[in-house]
Design a protein around this motif. Structure first.
Motif, mmCIF file in Angstrom:
data_model
loop_
_atom_site.group_PDB
_atom_site.id
_atom_site.type_symbol
_atom_site.label_atom_id
_atom_site.label_comp_id
_atom_site.label_asym_id
_atom_site.label_seq_id
_atom_site.Cartn_x
_atom_site.Cartn_y
_atom_site.Cartn_z
ATOM 1 N N GLU A 74 0.861 -1.190 0.000
ATOM 2 C CA GLU A 74 0.000 0.000 0.000
ATOM 3 C C GLU A 74 0.893 1.234 0.000
ATOM 4 O OE1 GLU A 74 -3.726 1.960 2.472
ATOM 5 O OE2 GLU A 74 -3.354 -0.202 2.613
ATOM 6 N N LEU A 75 0.569 2.214 -0.845
ATOM 7 C CA LEU A 75 1.509 3.301 -1.135
ATOM 8 C C LEU A 75 1.300 4.565 -0.313
ATOM 9 C CD1 LEU A 75 1.844 2.979 -5.011
ATOM 10 C CD2 LEU A 75 3.199 1.919 -3.201
ATOM 11 N N HIS A 76 0.123 4.897 0.127
ATOM 12 C CA HIS A 76 -0.120 6.094 0.946
ATOM 13 C C HIS A 76 0.346 7.381 0.281
ATOM 14 C CE1 HIS A 76 0.359 2.573 3.645
ATOM 15 N NE2 HIS A 76 -0.737 3.067 4.175
ATOM 16 N N GLY A 77 0.375 7.403 -1.044
ATOM 17 C CA GLY A 77 0.759 8.612 -1.765
ATOM 18 C C GLY A 77 2.236 8.941 -1.724
ATOM 19 N N THR A 78 3.072 8.030 -1.214
ATOM 20 C CA THR A 78 4.494 8.334 -1.042
ATOM 21 C C THR A 78 5.331 7.966 -2.243
ATOM 22 O OG1 THR A 78 4.861 6.172 -0.029
ATOM 23 C CG2 THR A 78 4.345 8.007 1.452
ATOM 24 N N LEU A 79 4.918 6.952 -2.979
ATOM 25 C CA LEU A 79 5.640 6.482 -4.151
ATOM 26 C C LEU A 79 4.701 6.494 -5.352
ATOM 27 C CD1 LEU A 79 7.463 3.324 -2.702
ATOM 28 C CD2 LEU A 79 8.557 5.456 -3.411
ATOM 29 N N LYS A 80 5.267 6.651 -6.531
ATOM 30 C CA LYS A 80 4.481 6.540 -7.749
ATOM 31 C C LYS A 80 4.447 5.085 -8.169
ATOM 32 C CE LYS A 80 5.444 11.230 -9.386
ATOM 33 N NZ LYS A 80 6.032 12.059 -10.470
ATOM 34 N N ALA A 81 3.250 4.584 -8.399
ATOM 35 C CA ALA A 81 3.072 3.167 -8.715
ATOM 36 C C ALA A 81 3.912 2.712 -9.913
ATOM 37 C CB ALA A 81 1.596 2.859 -8.927
ATOM 38 N N PRO A 82 3.955 3.461 -11.029
ATOM 39 C CA PRO A 82 4.747 2.980 -12.174
ATOM 40 C C PRO A 82 6.223 2.785 -11.837
ATOM 41 C CG PRO A 82 3.244 4.701 -12.878
ATOM 42 C CD PRO A 82 3.186 4.681 -11.381
ATOM 43 N N GLU A 83 6.782 3.701 -11.004
ATOM 44 C CA GLU A 83 8.185 3.581 -10.636
ATOM 45 C C GLU A 83 8.418 2.363 -9.740
ATOM 46 O OE1 GLU A 83 9.262 7.309 -8.903
ATOM 47 O OE2 GLU A 83 8.934 8.437 -10.763
ATOM 48 N N LEU A 84 7.513 2.132 -8.794
ATOM 49 C CA LEU A 84 7.659 0.977 -7.916
ATOM 50 C C LEU A 84 7.497 -0.317 -8.710
ATOM 51 C CD1 LEU A 84 8.043 -0.280 -5.138
ATOM 52 C CD2 LEU A 84 5.587 0.004 -4.742
ATOM 53 N N MET A 85 6.548 -0.350 -9.627
ATOM 54 C CA MET A 85 6.360 -1.551 -10.434
ATOM 55 C C MET A 85 7.601 -1.835 -11.282
ATOM 56 S SD MET A 85 2.323 -1.565 -11.542
ATOM 57 C CE MET A 85 2.271 0.094 -12.228
ATOM 58 N N ALA A 86 8.213 -0.781 -11.812
ATOM 59 C CA ALA A 86 9.435 -0.968 -12.601
ATOM 60 C C ALA A 86 10.552 -1.538 -11.736
ATOM 61 C CB ALA A 86 9.859 0.362 -13.218
ATOM 62 N N LEU A 87 10.672 -1.029 -10.512
ATOM 63 C CA LEU A 87 11.692 -1.541 -9.599
ATOM 64 C C LEU A 87 11.451 -3.021 -9.288
ATOM 65 C CD1 LEU A 87 13.076 0.203 -6.440
ATOM 66 C CD2 LEU A 87 12.232 -2.134 -6.268
#
Length: 257
Positions: free
Chosen positions: A214-227
């Motif tokens: 769960e991201l809580h607005g802290t990370l951008k989903a596309p960047e985390l998915m790429a990682l």
């Protein structure tokens, strides 16, 4: 007004499964005070769970047992190892036990009051390990504001009611619990995921088969998915929840988009 009442009853019956248990839930909600009250769910084998009035426990109860956002997207193997990071008052651990009766469960909760109630809620479930700690980007100690809502304690937040708690990296946590491979990790740590993934060592991801973040607005989903894809996962936004990323090492799930 009528629609709100109907939704309240419908939700309560979904939680409890019978009129008698639902009336017990309403009695607990109207009892006043913050003393934990027992709530009997439709999961007969789990007995009662405990809920505090005047806190976020009831919406957490609904989110867990009715909506089930925390559940894994992909099927788990027999006798899975499940890590519940940000276990709150233990409702998700109870739900995991219902759906995976042969699982090894490990819960981590940093707030002392939540941890105490979680201990009460998981008592008797068997094969559950519950730690009071914060998962963080480095081992040590962190502080948080204990006056925040019970479902929103965040590392490093301001406020007068500061508490300290041991901080563990995911690698240290896995080592301490003797976990060589985790079948599923549910990660809901109220913003600390940003430091965990941007500042922390990420070798622990190779020991995980499936994860929900769960991201809580802290990370951008596309960047985390790429990682996560760089670490060998398939990854997607979870269609069941507005701000969650899921990743797995198997066939794509039907609830991803």
């Amino acid at each position: 007004m009528l629609g709100k009442a109907v939704r309240r009853v419908s939700t309560g019956l979904s939680l409890c499964g019978s009129l008698g248990r639902y009336l017990g839930l309403e009695a607990a909600r109207w009892s006043g005070g913050s003393k934990p009250r027992p709530v009997h769910l439709r999961y007969n084998a789990c007995g009662a769970v405990w809920m505090r009035n005047g806190t976020t426990d009831y919406p957490t109860l609904v989110s867990c047992f009715v909506k089930g956002f925390h559940r894994p997207l992909q099927p788990l193997p027999p006798r899975p190892t499940i890590l519940d990071i940000g276990a709150n008052v233990g409702y998700t651990l109870v739900d995991f036990r219902h759906h995976h009766p042969d699982a090894r469960l490990i819960g981590v909760e940093m707030d002392a009051d939540n941890h105490a109630l979680a201990s009460r809620n998981v008592e008797g479930l068997g094969n559950v390990q519950l730690l009071r700690a914060a998962v963080w980007c480095e081992d040590g100690e962190v502080r948080y504001d204990a006056s925040a809502d019970a479902d929103a304690f965040a590392v490093g937040s301001g406020g007068a009611a500061q508490r300290s708690v041991e901080a563990l990296t995911m690698g240290t946590l896995l080592d301490r619990c003797g976990v060589s491979r985790a079948d599923y990790v549910k990660l809901d740590i109220e913003g600390a995921e940003k430091d965990l993934f941007e500042r922390g060592e990420l070798g622990w991801l190779q020991r995980v088969e499936q994860i929900s973040i769960e991201l809580h607005g802290t990370l951008k989903a596309p960047e985390l998915m790429a990682l996560l894809r760089e670490h060998g996962f398939q990854a997607a936004k979870d269609a069941r929840h507005w701000d969650t990323v899921v990743a797995w090492r198997s066939t794509a799930g039907t609830a991803a988009q």
